[in-house]
Design an enzyme around this catalytic site. Structure first.
Site, PDB file in Angstrom:
ATOM      1  CG  ASN A  13      -1.726   1.208   1.414  1.00  0.00           C
ATOM      2  OD1 ASN A  13      -1.805   2.038   0.508  1.00  0.00           O
ATOM      3  ND2 ASN A  13      -2.355   1.340   2.577  1.00  0.00           N
ATOM      4  CE  LYS A  15      -0.205   3.312   4.741  1.00  0.00           C
ATOM      5  NZ  LYS A  15      -0.223   3.455   6.186  1.00  0.00           N
ATOM      6  CG  HIS A 101      -5.927   1.949   5.163  1.00  0.00           C
ATOM      7  ND1 HIS A 101      -5.548   2.946   6.020  1.00  0.00           N
ATOM      8  CD2 HIS A 101      -4.881   1.096   5.074  1.00  0.00           C
ATOM      9  CE1 HIS A 101      -4.305   2.692   6.439  1.00  0.00           C
ATOM     10  NE2 HIS A 101      -3.887   1.576   5.873  1.00  0.00           N
ATOM     11  CD  GLU A 103      -3.054   5.630   6.671  1.00  0.00           C
ATOM     12  OE1 GLU A 103      -3.016   5.637   5.423  1.00  0.00           O
ATOM     13  OE2 GLU A 103      -2.132   5.164   7.382  1.00  0.00           O
ATOM     14  CD  GLU A 171      -3.559  -2.432   7.340  1.00  0.00           C
ATOM     15  OE1 GLU A 171      -2.434  -2.638   6.900  1.00  0.00           O
ATOM     16  OE2 GLU A 171      -4.209  -1.397   7.082  1.00  0.00           O
ATOM     17  N   GLY A 177       2.199   2.450  10.733  1.00  0.00           N
ATOM     18  CA  GLY A 177       3.178   3.522  10.590  1.00  0.00           C
ATOM     19  C   GLY A 177       3.887   3.906  11.885  1.00  0.00           C
ATOM     20  CB  SER A 215       4.826  -1.557  12.070  1.00  0.00           C
ATOM     21  OG  SER A 215       4.423  -0.211  12.337  1.00  0.00           O
TER      22      SER A 215
HETATM   23  P1  PGA Z   1       2.639   0.473   7.599  1.00  0.00           P
HETATM   24  O1  PGA Z   1       1.200   0.649   6.959  1.00  0.00           O
HETATM   25  O2  PGA Z   1       3.200  -0.808   7.078  1.00  0.00           O
HETATM   26  O3  PGA Z   1       3.424   1.689   7.155  1.00  0.00           O
HETATM   27  O4  PGA Z   1       2.460   0.415   9.096  1.00  0.00           O
HETATM   28  C1  PGA Z   1       0.347  -0.453   6.768  1.00  0.00           C
HETATM   29  C2  PGA Z   1      -0.954   0.003   6.179  1.00  0.00           C
HETATM   30  O5  PGA Z   1      -1.439   1.076   6.540  1.00  0.00           O
HETATM   31  O6  PGA Z   1      -1.534  -0.695   5.336  1.00  0.00           O
END
Ligand code: PGA
Length: 252
Positions: A13, A15, A101, A103, A171, A177, A215
């Site tokens: 992803n 983003k 997601h 976010e 997640e 993140g 992460s």
């Molecule tokens: P990350 O993000 O690996 O940077 O923690 C995962 C995600 O949001 O899908």
């Protein structure tokens, strides 16, 4: 088929990161590595931002890497300024779409009902829907994790979905993140619960891939990908680096 026969899915992803140049470089690098490893167990999915999807689909055509989007609208076409439909994504060579997601749930107030409607649209367009669920830190600390992910999953998954059109990503919001991750035991218990629900709701619920995300990086990927109910990973930050992403792919 049961979970242990499922082909792992390693999804990147990106983003809101990247450029045309970065898309070319990263896909070129990963395509070369994948071509040299026809025995790779994992299926590789890259999810760049919308403006780079058509280019990414072009660059991966004829190869083994597939392309996904990060969102879609609930209807196929119409007066929805700034939005992109699942039909348009499919038309551009996209195969999956990430939906719900955390976010998007937080920044765009996406409810699980909206996620379900988007998943319905994605499936109708022939795309795979990757539905994300996960608890906040406060919810984990108050012991609500399983109840939260269960409620999200139940309200986010359209009833008509079948296994090969559906992927579920667990997640934890606090792991995205941050460099923090749940223990493998915690991931296993959430995934076991999600699997039990999917098996109860769908005749082919054992065939739905369950990804862990939050992460994930090369150094911790083996501990998650080795869990019996984990069928792949949704990778954010580490998917922007070819070495890291490839190491995760190889660990699956
Ligand atoms: P990350 O993000 O690996 O940077 O923690 C995962 C995600 O949001 O899908």
């Amino acid at each position: 088929m049961t979970w242990n026969a499922l082909r792992p899915l390693i999804a990147g992803n990106w983003k809101m990161n990247g450029s045309r140049a970065m898309t070319r470089t990263l896909i070129g690098d990963l395509t070369a590595r994948a071509a040299a490893r026809p025995d790779l167990k994992a299926e590789l999915l890259l999810c760049p931002p919308a403006p780079y999807l058509a280019l990414a689909a072009e660059l991966t055509r004829g190869g083994t890497i597939i392309i996904g989007a990060q969102d879609c609208h609930v209807v196929a076409a119409g007066a929805h300024t700034g939005d992109v439909s699942a039909e348009m994504l499919a038309d551009c060579g996209v195969r999956h779409v990430i939906l719900g997601h955390s976010e998007r749930r937080a920044e765009h107030q996406e409810s699980s009902a909206m996620v379900s409607a988007k998943a319905h649209a994605a499936i109708a367009a022939g795309l795979g829907a990757i539905i994300c669920v996960g608890e906040t830190l406060a919810e984990r600390e108050s012991g609500e994790t399983l109840a939260v992910v269960e409620a999200q999953l139940e309200a986010s998954v359209p009833a008509e979905a079948v296994a090969d059109q559906l992927v579920v990503a667990y997640e934890p919001v606090w792991a995205i993140g941050t460099g923090r991750t749940p223990s493998p035991g915690d991931v296993q218990s959430v995934h076991a619960h999600l699997r039990k629900l999917l098996m109860a709701w769908f005749q082919d619920g054992g065939d739905i891939r369950l990804l862990y995300g939050g992460s994930v990086k090369a150094s911790n990927a083996p501990q998650f990908l080795g869990l019996t109910e984990v069928n792949g990973a949704l990778v954010g930050g580490a998917s922007l680096k070819a070495d890291e992403f490839w190491s995760i792919a190889v660990a699956a």
